[in-house]
Design an enzyme around this catalytic site. Structure first.
Site: not given
Lengths: 443, 443
Positions: A150, A215, A249, A256, A269
């Site tokens: 990731h 996520e 998440d 972001q 987030k």
């Protein structure tokens, strides 16, 4: 603490709750995860429950009919208060000897032939008529970044020539998240609004986020904490971990990208994070321990992140799946479609390393704190744990089986994550699921 | 909500607690800040107190002798529970009409000539025999970065050609911090150990942090929160703020430099943060409101960060001082030495803008949450709120009056921060102080 297999792991155990004996159940008698529940729509207080097949055993009710008699660890006021609480914090605080004794006691009274079957039957209620609350009061939430796949994939999108920063292979990168906006599976939340800066314009714009993503993560619930100033060693780390859950998440990628430098993600987030109701104990996962590897070409962990059992059994082999159900699928009765399948064993850092690193500077953890593993993307592109990766930063639309396409999430989309551990010679240990639905923005 | 001046602000008010009438007191009758205290060394429960001169008024005891009779906002079970609690969360939750009524009631009963002087005298105890607890249970802690002078100075050290990132003048940059390691003034903490990467070597090393620093900040305690998904507008923001305190956000700069990319500071900050015991209400600070300016050459705030009263009275004029007392100073009886003097009015973003920005995406705040302003460095070099800035990244040692030098903190150093607002025609409003001491590392 490396938990050894014992009678509770015996693959041949069967429960008098017959749904627990189905081969595909997430919740056989070898699992026994914990949640906080009540009858849906009731105004009862929330209570602690243990999953068995398609039922929930009310823990306080079981204690009241003396299901745990004969276990010295399960007597006294502290234990009674912990099982009667509306969250798992007390049980998390009580420590590994209590968890282990409770697991053994539950395993014995839920087995076929238990003399307590009659009195415990009244302590069961069906999962499909329950509603859940957060398993614990979460004091602090920390999110890590433990999938190198990731980190590399996301890094490539932001820094094509330098995807992985120099600290990644040395430091279990983490940051503090927002505890207040964590909710249990079933969360519906509004598409957040805020500032973003499209690459085509000079100034930021204000409006609903356009690049909404999920996520796929494992959540780690802390058991007994450490005093401020104390460190938790690798050998002790797992005695401070109550169990694992699933964690989504949610992320607004365009928010972001504009806000995150230099202090990290914030409004991208903290509008919502969703976890599964069930917390699976490390003891239940003991059959699924697996070796943790570090390529010989990579830096080996610093001494404080090493342990004798790390290479043989430091990791967990847990399958992790993401599914999407769009509004259109719901309307047409189409089942959710799998987007990816990954595995927690790919994590570059282990659960113990996260706990130890978090406290190496004396930072204090408390019972009920939640650590996120970070997005668990595997090495193959189809194992990616976010849309950002699956669509290569929004450049390659996902073609869905019903003809729809997705780049990022659309309003009405439900994301479902599931997790399970499975192999020959051991019982399947499931995590249930965590689902969440994106609602339209309110401007 | 822009609080107007009223009878509680009258500079001529005098208290029958005569120490409150000294011109240099932090706590005249026009201030009335809140804390949580008990007699030092006792095992009593902590209680809510109000500062008056060098005394503390026990709020629950005052309520018990009917000090607040006649105020409808201060009756009923909720209020009684809030003032009898061991923290300020209930009072924070109760909202601005209650805060304002309580301030007026306290002002009246503590004035010279109050008929309650006799019964309230027994509700006083001296501050110098008290110990304090955190004012509130802090659910979530967010730290901002509102001094453009700090951001530019720190940015220069990391990115000489590009000190201020493009988002700074648009976004009130913030990140989540650790709530569990926040303690009240008097905190002693160990020098943290961890990974750092000296520029002269290729690989990171493990050991005690070498570049220990403080950060001079204002802490903002949230009053009533917002539901997840709701936003707090600029016009409503201050009704969600209970008051302000002093905050020292200790920082390990060498840990920070190695760990902070790409997700922000983590172990560099979460080993300790220290706040003052006293929380000064916004109403007490009403005489010190001042205009908030944005250079015409800078981007003006987006509409959601604008308000009609912003330019006239959005900021607060609060002097902020940092002092150092080394071990040697203590041994020789030398007073702490001032390192810098700054002012909260230099903040690039206001308290209201921080609250509004934090919730624009629907993130929920709760009573007792703490926001940090970020290091409050002023425009002049001697107004810098951290050693990193004062020593230009460790390159220019500070020469102390007793012959010692400092680049970063040494073991045994105590940092003291003070804050106050002062001008002709208004009473001085003080914050007291926050102090903290660095102890040697344990390896």
């Amino acid at each position: 603490m490396t938990l050894q297999l014992n009678e509770t792991h015996d693959v041949n155990l069967r429960s008098w709750v017959t749904s627990a004996n189905q081969p595909d159940t997430d919740f056989p008698i070898q699992n026994l995860p914990f949640a906080v529940f009540r009858r849906a729509g009731s105004h009862q207080n929330f209570r602690i429950g243990v999953a068995i097949g398609d039922q929930i055993l009310d823990l306080a009710a079981a204690h009241a009919v003396h299901a745990f008699a004969g276990f010295t660890e399960l007597q006294g006021g502290h234990f009674t208060a912990a099982v009667n609480a509306p969250n798992l914090n007390g049980l998390m605080q009580s420590g590994a000897p209590v968890w282990s004794a409770l697991r053994l006691a539950l395993s014995r009274v839920l087995r076929e032939g238990s003399p307590l079957q009659g009195s415990l039957h009244a302590c069961l209620s069906p999962q499909n008529t329950a509603e859940f609350a957060l398993p614990a009061h979460i004091g602090d939430y920390t999110d890590f970044y433990t999938s190198i796949h990731h980190a590399t994939a996301v890094g490539k999108l932001f820094r094509p020539d330098n995807p992985l920063l120099p600290n990644y292979k040395w430091v279990p990168i983490g940051y503090h998240g927002r505890a207040s906006s964590i909710a249990v599976s079933g969360q519906h939340f509004r598409r957040p609004v805020g500032q973003t800066k499209p690459p085509t314009v000079d100034e930021p714009v204000f409006g609903p986020a356009k690049r909404m993503d999920y996520e796929l993560e494992i959540g780690i619930f802390i058991g007994p904490g450490n005093a401020l100033g104390d460190r938790i060693s690798m050998d002790q780390a797992e005695s401070h971990v109550f169990g694992l859950c699933l964690l989504n998440d949610w992320s607004a990628r365009d928010v972001q990208a504009w806000e995150y430098q230099p202090l990290g993600p914030f409004l991208a987030k903290n509008f919502a994070s969703t976890i599964s109701p069930w917390v699976v104990t490390l003891e239940a996962l003991a059959p699924y321990r697996t070796g943790w590897q570090r390529d010989s070409t990579d830096p080996q962990p610093m001494a404080y992140l090493e342990a004798s059992s790390l290479r043989s059994s430091g990791a967990f082999d847990i399958e992790l799946e993401v599914l999407l159900q769009t509004s259109k699928m719901r309307e047409t009765g189409t089942a959710a479609q799998r987007l990816s399948l990954s595995n927690f064993r790919h994590s570059y850092w282990t659960v113990s390393q996260l706990v130890t690193h978090h406290t190496v500077n004396g930072c204090n953890l408390n019972a009920g704190d939640l650590l996120g593993s970070g997005t668990q993307s595997g090495p193959a592109p189809e194992e990616a744990g976010s849309l950002l990766e699956l669509t290569e930063g929004g450049k390659k639309p996902l073609q869905l089986a019903n003809g729809e396409q997705r780049i990022f999430m659309e309003d009405g989309d439900t994301i479902i994550m599931r997790g399970w551990a499975k192999k020959d010679g051991a019982a399947r240990i499931g995590f249930g699921e965590v689902s969440g639905t994106l609602l339209p923005a309110v401007i």
